[in-house]
Design a protein around this motif. Structure first.
Motif, PDB file in Angstrom:
ATOM      1  N   GLY A 117     -77.775  27.317  -4.122  1.00 55.97           N
ATOM      2  CA  GLY A 117     -78.832  27.557  -3.153  1.00 55.97           C
ATOM      3  C   GLY A 117     -78.848  26.600  -1.985  1.00 55.97           C
ATOM      4  O   GLY A 117     -79.825  26.555  -1.225  1.00 55.97           O
ATOM      5  N   VAL A 118     -77.777  25.832  -1.812  1.00 54.86           N
ATOM      6  CA  VAL A 118     -77.698  24.902  -0.686  1.00 54.86           C
ATOM      7  C   VAL A 118     -77.598  25.690   0.620  1.00 54.86           C
ATOM      8  O   VAL A 118     -76.894  26.701   0.698  1.00 54.86           O
ATOM      9  N   VAL A 119     -78.315  25.242   1.654  1.00 53.38           N
ATOM     10  CA  VAL A 119     -78.179  25.816   2.984  1.00 53.38           C
ATOM     11  C   VAL A 119     -76.841  25.353   3.546  1.00 53.38           C
ATOM     12  O   VAL A 119     -76.556  24.152   3.596  1.00 53.38           O
ATOM     13  N   ILE A 120     -75.997  26.286   3.960  1.00 50.91           N
ATOM     14  CA  ILE A 120     -74.653  25.946   4.406  1.00 50.91           C
ATOM     15  C   ILE A 120     -74.453  26.464   5.826  1.00 50.91           C
ATOM     16  O   ILE A 120     -74.721  27.628   6.114  1.00 50.91           O
ATOM     17  N   GLY A 121     -73.986  25.558   6.693  1.00 54.47           N
ATOM     18  CA  GLY A 121     -73.770  25.916   8.085  1.00 54.47           C
ATOM     19  C   GLY A 121     -72.397  25.513   8.565  1.00 54.47           C
ATOM     20  O   GLY A 121     -71.670  24.762   7.907  1.00 54.47           O
ATOM     21  N   GLY A 122     -72.034  26.018   9.726  1.00 51.59           N
ATOM     22  CA  GLY A 122     -70.774  25.659  10.352  1.00 51.59           C
ATOM     23  C   GLY A 122     -70.941  25.635  11.848  1.00 51.59           C
ATOM     24  O   GLY A 122     -71.650  26.481  12.408  1.00 51.59           O
ATOM     25  N   VAL A 123     -70.326  24.657  12.504  1.00 48.58           N
ATOM     26  CA  VAL A 123     -70.390  24.568  13.958  1.00 48.58           C
ATOM     27  C   VAL A 123     -68.979  24.609  14.533  1.00 48.58           C
ATOM     28  O   VAL A 123     -68.017  24.188  13.899  1.00 48.58           O
ATOM     29  N   SER A 124     -68.872  25.141  15.750  1.00 48.22           N
ATOM     30  CA  SER A 124     -67.603  25.297  16.456  1.00 48.22           C
ATOM     31  C   SER A 124     -66.653  26.138  15.611  1.00 48.22           C
ATOM     32  O   SER A 124     -66.878  27.321  15.413  1.00 48.22           O
ATOM     33  N   GLY A 125     -65.597  25.559  15.041  1.00 50.22           N
ATOM     34  CA  GLY A 125     -64.702  26.312  14.159  1.00 50.22           C
ATOM     35  C   GLY A 125     -65.179  26.351  12.724  1.00 50.22           C
ATOM     36  O   GLY A 125     -64.544  26.984  11.869  1.00 50.22           O
ATOM     37  N   GLY A 126     -66.306  25.694  12.425  1.00 48.47           N
ATOM     38  CA  GLY A 126     -66.831  25.658  11.061  1.00 48.47           C
ATOM     39  C   GLY A 126     -67.091  27.017  10.452  1.00 48.47           C
ATOM     40  O   GLY A 126     -66.815  27.222   9.252  1.00 48.47           O
ATOM     41  N   PRO A 127     -67.624  27.990  11.222  1.00 46.03           N
ATOM     42  CA  PRO A 127     -67.817  29.312  10.622  1.00 46.03           C
ATOM     43  C   PRO A 127     -66.531  29.947  10.100  1.00 46.03           C
ATOM     44  O   PRO A 127     -66.578  30.746   9.163  1.00 46.03           O
ATOM     45  N   VAL A 128     -65.387  29.599  10.684  1.00 46.40           N
ATOM     46  CA  VAL A 128     -64.119  30.127  10.168  1.00 46.40           C
ATOM     47  C   VAL A 128     -63.883  29.609   8.755  1.00 46.40           C
ATOM     48  O   VAL A 128     -63.458  30.354   7.862  1.00 46.40           O
ATOM     49  N   ILE A 129     -64.187  28.332   8.528  1.00 49.15           N
ATOM     50  CA  ILE A 129     -64.025  27.757   7.194  1.00 49.15           C
ATOM     51  C   ILE A 129     -64.954  28.455   6.205  1.00 49.15           C
ATOM     52  O   ILE A 129     -64.551  28.795   5.083  1.00 49.15           O
ATOM     53  N   LEU A 130     -66.195  28.696   6.609  1.00 48.86           N
ATOM     54  CA  LEU A 130     -67.151  29.377   5.725  1.00 48.86           C
ATOM     55  C   LEU A 130     -66.672  30.796   5.412  1.00 48.86           C
ATOM     56  O   LEU A 130     -66.779  31.255   4.267  1.00 48.86           O
ATOM     57  N   ALA A 131     -66.161  31.481   6.424  1.00 46.67           N
ATOM     58  CA  ALA A 131     -65.681  32.845   6.201  1.00 46.67           C
ATOM     59  C   ALA A 131     -64.479  32.855   5.275  1.00 46.67           C
ATOM     60  O   ALA A 131     -64.349  33.725   4.410  1.00 46.67           O
ATOM     61  N   ARG A 132     -63.595  31.880   5.410  1.00 47.96           N
ATOM     62  CA  ARG A 132     -62.424  31.812   4.537  1.00 47.96           C
ATOM     63  C   ARG A 132     -62.830  31.527   3.101  1.00 47.96           C
ATOM     64  O   ARG A 132     -62.134  31.922   2.159  1.00 47.96           O
ATOM     65  N   ALA A 133     -63.959  30.848   2.922  1.00 48.95           N
ATOM     66  CA  ALA A 133     -64.469  30.605   1.573  1.00 48.95           C
ATOM     67  C   ALA A 133     -65.245  31.797   1.030  1.00 48.95           C
ATOM     68  O   ALA A 133     -65.704  31.772  -0.115  1.00 48.95           O
ATOM     69  N   GLY A 134     -65.406  32.851   1.847  1.00 51.05           N
ATOM     70  CA  GLY A 134     -66.122  34.049   1.418  1.00 51.05           C
ATOM     71  C   GLY A 134     -67.624  33.929   1.491  1.00 51.05           C
ATOM     72  O   GLY A 134     -68.340  34.753   0.902  1.00 51.05           O
ATOM     73  N   LEU A 135     -68.135  32.958   2.253  1.00 41.13           N
ATOM     74  CA  LEU A 135     -69.574  32.695   2.265  1.00 41.13           C
ATOM     75  C   LEU A 135     -70.321  33.426   3.370  1.00 41.13           C
ATOM     76  O   LEU A 135     -71.547  33.328   3.446  1.00 41.13           O
ATOM     77  N   LEU A 136     -69.607  34.162   4.223  1.00 40.87           N
ATOM     78  CA  LEU A 136     -70.279  34.878   5.308  1.00 40.87           C
ATOM     79  C   LEU A 136     -70.201  36.392   5.149  1.00 40.87           C
ATOM     80  O   LEU A 136     -70.745  37.117   5.988  1.00 40.87           O
ATOM     81  N   ASP A 137     -69.569  36.878   4.096  1.00 41.67           N
ATOM     82  CA  ASP A 137     -69.502  38.324   3.892  1.00 41.67           C
ATOM     83  C   ASP A 137     -70.910  38.900   3.800  1.00 41.67           C
ATOM     84  O   ASP A 137     -71.765  38.386   3.063  1.00 41.67           O
ATOM     85  N   GLY A 138     -71.152  39.962   4.562  1.00 42.13           N
ATOM     86  CA  GLY A 138     -72.464  40.592   4.556  1.00 42.13           C
ATOM     87  C   GLY A 138     -73.494  39.889   5.415  1.00 42.13           C
ATOM     88  O   GLY A 138     -74.660  40.296   5.435  1.00 42.13           O
ATOM     89  N   HIS A 139     -73.104  38.843   6.119  1.00 42.28           N
ATOM     90  CA  HIS A 139     -74.021  38.083   6.969  1.00 42.28           C
ATOM     91  C   HIS A 139     -73.713  38.312   8.448  1.00 42.28           C
ATOM     92  O   HIS A 139     -72.601  38.673   8.820  1.00 42.28           O
ATOM     93  N   HIS A 140     -74.718  38.050   9.274  1.00 40.69           N
ATOM     94  CA  HIS A 140     -74.508  37.937  10.711  1.00 40.69           C
ATOM     95  C   HIS A 140     -74.090  36.496  10.993  1.00 40.69           C
ATOM     96  O   HIS A 140     -74.659  35.557  10.427  1.00 40.69           O
ATOM     97  N   ALA A 141     -73.106  36.330  11.852  1.00 40.63           N
ATOM     98  CA  ALA A 141     -72.598  34.989  12.126  1.00 40.63           C
ATOM     99  C   ALA A 141     -72.061  34.936  13.548  1.00 40.63           C
ATOM    100  O   ALA A 141     -71.764  35.959  14.163  1.00 40.63           O
ATOM    101  N   THR A 142     -71.923  33.712  14.042  1.00 45.31           N
ATOM    102  CA  THR A 142     -71.287  33.502  15.336  1.00 45.31           C
ATOM    103  C   THR A 142     -70.234  32.429  15.176  1.00 45.31           C
ATOM    104  O   THR A 142     -70.161  31.732  14.163  1.00 45.31           O
TER     105      THR A 142
END
Length: 333
Positions: A117-142
């Motif tokens: 349940g940790v809040v997890i964020g990514g900045v700049s290229g960070g969202p790419v890392i989150l997506a590669r970990a499968g943590l953005l599937d089904g989410h809106h992201a930038t």
């Protein structure tokens, strides 16, 4: 390993939290220093202005060793994933070519934190890392516009939005740069009230706090130094349709001009023809995809509107001096 904080007695009347928010900053080699500072410094300022510790933080790197930013600056860290780090929020800071990062242990740690349940964020290229970990599937992201084309191709299960930042449940994504200031304003306001958030923004001379839905890039008028609304409309249409390029007649209709007038407009303001300008946009997009995605050269040719791989290769070599395959070999070292 202690959680770092900074607090003074310069008090703003903020809501009292039930506990200090522990923030882990995961620094990926080549991370963008501006984005990192824009995410961390508002937390320090919130502590200072509130006169007590609202936020405490630790720095983590994938291997627990000092990590080098894109500028060459090396930062010490407090440890690696899972080494006594139990955060309430984690922010992944990345830059450069985040698609090249591939560390199974780090991805597993991020997924474990998400399950907790940790809040997890990514900045700049960070969202790419989150997506590669499968943590953005089904989410809106930038993500930063430089990574957006490759991101959209590589992660079709993520709804990519060209905004400054997105807050979707327990996922925070930010395009990076100074947009992280805008994101943290929202984070602080939700946790401790608008008065403190405004004081933090004022502290950093942030005279205008932008909403998350704001655009990332300057309009073509400012970015290209053009003063013609007709030309701006055509350039915007070109940038929005690279996979299936618009024909000359369609571009002329957008501008409300004849074909000859359209040619004169591009020549006068940009020193080139509409066709050459459009081709340059498509090749720039292709270069981004070659550097930041796993798509084949053939797939990239299709994604940028080329009818054949040979035409794509010739045009690419003419502009950049290397064929598409050479660009990818250079990226991979």
């Amino acid at each position: 390993m202690t959680w770092k904080d900074a607090a003074t007695s310069d008090v703003v009347n903020a809501k009292a939290p039930s506990a200090v928010t522990r923030v882990a900053l995961l620094l990926i080699p080549g991370f963008a220093l501006m984005s990192y500072a824009s995410a961390l410094e508002p937390l320090r300022a919130a502590n200072t202005l509130a006169g007590r510790t609202l936020y405490a933080w630790r720095h983590v790197s994938p291997d627990g060793r000092p990590v080098e930013a894109s500028s060459g600056l090396v930062l010490d860290v407090d440890g690696g994933p899972g080494e006594g780090v139990s955060p309430d929020m984690l922010i992944v800071c990345a830059g450069g070519n985040p698609a090249a990062f591939d560390d199974a242990a780090t991805f597993a740690w991020l997924r474990a934190l998400a399950r907790q349940g940790v809040v997890i964020g990514g900045v700049s290229g960070g969202p790419v890392i989150l997506a590669r970990a499968g943590l953005l599937d089904g989410h809106h992201a930038t993500v930063h516009w430089e990574h957006a084309a490759a991101f959209a191709e590589d992660f079709p299960d993520v709804t990519l939005v060209p905004s400054l930042y997105q807050i979707d449940g327990r996922r925070l994504t930010c395009a990076g740069g100074v947009a992280a200031l805008d994101l943290m304003h929202q984070v602080i306001a939700e946790a401790h009230g608008g008065e403190l958030a405004r004081a933090v923004s004022d502290w950093f001379l942030q005279a205008h706090v932008r909403p998350g839905s704001g655009g990332q890039r300057l309009a073509p008028r400012e970015r290209l130094g053009i003063s013609s609304p007709k030309l701006e409309a055509v350039v915007g249409a070109m940038e929005g349709q690279l996979e299936e390029p618009l024909g000359r007649a369609a571009l002329a209709r957008i501008a409300g001009l004849s074909l000859r007038q359209l040619d004169r407009l591009f020549s006068a303001h940009l020193g080139t023809s509409p066709e050459r300008f459009y081709l340059s946009l498509r090749l720039d997009r292709a270069r981004q995809l070659l550097r930041q995605s796993g798509l084949s050269a053939t797939e990239i040719a299709v994604a940028t509107g080329f009818a054949s791989g040979s035409h794509f290769s010739r045009a690419y070599r003419q502009k950049f001096g290397v064929p598409p395959t050479g660009e990818r070999r250079s990226r991979n070292g």
